[in-house]
Design a protein around this motif. Structure first.
Motif, PDB file in Angstrom:
ATOM      1  N   MET A   1       0.845  -1.204   0.000  1.00 34.62           N
ATOM      2  CA  MET A   1       0.000   0.000   0.000  1.00 34.62           C
ATOM      3  C   MET A   1       0.878   1.251   0.000  1.00 34.62           C
ATOM      4  O   MET A   1       1.892   1.306   0.694  1.00 34.62           O
ATOM      5  N   VAL A   2       0.478   2.242  -0.795  1.00 31.86           N
ATOM      6  CA  VAL A   2       1.253   3.467  -0.896  1.00 31.86           C
ATOM      7  C   VAL A   2       1.028   4.356   0.313  1.00 31.86           C
ATOM      8  O   VAL A   2      -0.099   4.551   0.770  1.00 31.86           O
ATOM      9  N   ASP A   3       2.131   4.871   0.838  1.00 38.53           N
ATOM     10  CA  ASP A   3       2.092   5.831   1.935  1.00 38.53           C
ATOM     11  C   ASP A   3       2.375   7.210   1.323  1.00 38.53           C
ATOM     12  O   ASP A   3       3.442   7.439   0.766  1.00 38.53           O
TER      13      ASP A   3
ATOM     14  N   ARG B   1      10.626   1.301  -6.290  1.00 39.98           N
ATOM     15  CA  ARG B   1       9.823   0.254  -5.652  1.00 39.98           C
ATOM     16  C   ARG B   1      10.702  -0.901  -5.181  1.00 39.98           C
ATOM     17  O   ARG B   1      10.520  -1.419  -4.070  1.00 39.98           O
TER      18      ARG B   1
ATOM     19  N   GLY C   1      12.279  -0.344  -1.920  1.00 36.89           N
ATOM     20  CA  GLY C   1      11.388  -0.256  -0.766  1.00 36.89           C
ATOM     21  C   GLY C   1      10.710   1.078  -0.560  1.00 36.89           C
ATOM     22  O   GLY C   1      10.089   1.297   0.491  1.00 36.89           O
ATOM     23  N   PHE C   2      10.795   1.989  -1.523  1.00 38.76           N
ATOM     24  CA  PHE C   2      10.118   3.282  -1.363  1.00 38.76           C
ATOM     25  C   PHE C   2       8.610   3.067  -1.381  1.00 38.76           C
ATOM     26  O   PHE C   2       8.052   2.484  -2.301  1.00 38.76           O
ATOM     27  N   SER C   3       7.931   3.565  -0.351  1.00 38.05           N
ATOM     28  CA  SER C   3       6.490   3.319  -0.209  1.00 38.05           C
ATOM     29  C   SER C   3       5.646   4.560  -0.481  1.00 38.05           C
ATOM     30  O   SER C   3       4.421   4.512  -0.348  1.00 38.05           O
TER      31      SER C   3
ATOM     32  N   ARG D   1       4.366   7.942  -2.943  1.00 38.04           N
ATOM     33  CA  ARG D   1       3.795   8.027  -4.288  1.00 38.04           C
ATOM     34  C   ARG D   1       4.908   8.138  -5.321  1.00 38.04           C
ATOM     35  O   ARG D   1       5.884   8.866  -5.128  1.00 38.04           O
TER      36      ARG D   1
ATOM     37  N   SER E   1       2.474  -2.067  -9.509  1.00 40.48           N
ATOM     38  CA  SER E   1       3.578  -1.484  -8.747  1.00 40.48           C
ATOM     39  C   SER E   1       3.221  -0.131  -8.138  1.00 40.48           C
ATOM     40  O   SER E   1       4.093   0.544  -7.587  1.00 40.48           O
ATOM     41  N   ASP E   2       1.957   0.237  -8.229  1.00 43.35           N
ATOM     42  CA  ASP E   2       1.494   1.527  -7.692  1.00 43.35           C
ATOM     43  C   ASP E   2       2.267   2.703  -8.283  1.00 43.35           C
ATOM     44  O   ASP E   2       2.649   3.644  -7.580  1.00 43.35           O
TER      45      ASP E   2
END
Length: 421
Positions: free
Chosen positions: A1-3, A25, A28-30, A32, A74-75
């Motif tokens: 889930m995107v933070d 991604r 580990g970047f969460s 946008r 991958s959001d």
């Protein structure tokens, strides 16, 4: 889930931008991740546009960096067909062509380059082409097939890599080809006269005509159709289509408008970045064709317009955006395929930088390695032609900066690895 605590924006939907998004991604970047592409196609790789896709050996879907569904999985927020038109580094916002304003915490400019245009009469005719985008390649692919069927003529302005690769593709379809080039050999500014002449021979063997020492001055036509191309020395070449292959210019408009530091034209122009690919603004990075990076090994600033630089530079910039220690020191590398000749080039040896070119192997059979040495015997660049699995030792030799014995280097019996011992 995107933070949504952080937003990283990437402007540019080419290989560098797509690989940067992938790396964010993977690391580990969460937050946008927003990828802004001015083309309607998903990010794709450009080498096939003048190689396998152009000659009909690869289909359209093969050029894309990721399948379309990957971005949603991958959001990655993808804005297709939407150019970025303004950048405010103080407010940290990017404005899109539809007026939308996107705020960022970190920004990557991967805006690439655009083909240089012929500034001569007749360029508005329907048969004048450039090759940079997938749409260009699709159109040109059909044109070459048609020229081949009808014994048509293609005139190419420029004997650089794109010009030569398109010439080879055109001949594979059976089209007649004439290349107009102001220098005395193809690739003169990259390979020098010593090696450039070998490409003259290669293409002439396959029926390509060269007109050296000249530039196009006018493209003539009738009813919107190309008929001929005229040169500054009074020659006229019959033509049904003309390709402008006179280089590419970095797309720096956003950076200029935002007041970012740019590299000198003598260094290829582009956005000036340090070895971590950071611009003069600490929150903005640049990668790919548009970035002119301070190279920690070659001790110069370089702007490299090749696939490997986008492939590796995008991920390096992404890691730097995440705060990781990055020193982007990849040895410049590119490859080309023309007829039955495949080659790889590593390093950087502009005119005036080298003392001699050492040839290793059988030049007549086009199975050799060319090595550019400076006055101290250091290897600046190397090109392997139909000789494979040597890129790693050649790049290590460039990186080492050790003086080399030219006589030993020219001897294929002396292993390349021995120069690293």
């Amino acid at each position: 889930m995107v933070d949504a605590h952080q937003t990283f924006v990437i402007v540019g939907g080419g290989l560098a931008g797509a690989k940067a998004a992938e790396t964010l991604r993977a690391e580990g970047f969460s937050g946008r991740v927003i990828l802004i592409c001015d083309e309607r196609d998903h990010p794709y790789e450009r080498p096939p546009l003048s190689k396998d896709f152009l000659i009909g050996k690869a289909e359209r879907d093969s050029v894309f960096v990721h399948e379309p569904a990957w971005y949603a999985r991958s959001d990655i927020e993808l804005h297709l067909g939407q150019p970025a038109v303004a950048l405010d580094p103080v407010a940290r916002t990017v404005r899109l062509g539809d007026g939308a304003l996107i705020a960022y915490d970190k920004l990557l400019l991967a805006t690439g380059a655009e083909p240089r245009r012929l500034d001569i009469p007749g360029t508005d005719l329907a048969g004048v082409h450039h090759l940079r985008r997938l749409a260009h390649a699709e159109r040109l692919r059909g044109v070459l097939a048609s020229l081949g069927r009808d014994n048509g003529h293609l005139v190419i302005a420029g004997a650089g890599w794109i010009g030569l690769e398109v010439a080879a593709a055109a001949r594979s379809y059976g089209a007649e080809v004439t290349i107009v080039e102001p220098s005395p050999t193809p690739l003169h500014g990259v390979l020098g006269p010593e090696i450039g002449g070998l490409f003259t021979e290669l293409h002439r063997e396959h029926g390509v005509r060269f007109h050296f020492g000249a530039t196009l001055t006018e493209i003539t036509g009738q009813g919107g159709v190309v008929l001929a191309a005229q040169t500054d020395d009074g020659e006229e070449h019959p033509a049904h289509d003309v390709l402008a292959a006179i280089g590419a210019a970095p797309r720096t408009a956003l950076a200029e408008q935002a007041g970012l530091a740019l590299a000198d034209r003598a260094q290829g122009g582009g956005i000036a970045v340090d070895a971590s690919l950071r611009t003069s603004d600490p929150h903005i990075f640049a990668a790919g064709d548009v970035a002119a990076a301070a190279h920690p090994v070659l001790d110069t600033r370089l702007r490299v317009e090749h696939w490997a630089n986008a492939l590796n530079g995008g991920p390096a910039a992404a890691r730097a955006m995440l705060g990781q220690e990055v020193s982007y020191d990849r040895i410049p590398y590119f490859f080309s395929d023309q007829y039955d000749v495949g080659l790889e080039y590593s390093g950087y040896a502009p005119p005036g930088s080298y003392e001699q070119v050492v040839l290793r192997g059988d030049v007549g059979k086009r199975e050799f390695i060319a090595c550019w040495l400076d006055a101290g015997g250091r290897l600046l660049a190397a090109m392997n032609v139909n000789v494979w699995d040597v890129t790693e030792p050649l790049q290590a030799m460039i990186r080492s900066g050790r003086p080399l014995d030219a006589e030993a280097l020219a001897d294929p019996a002396v292993p390349l690895e021995s120069f690293l011992a």
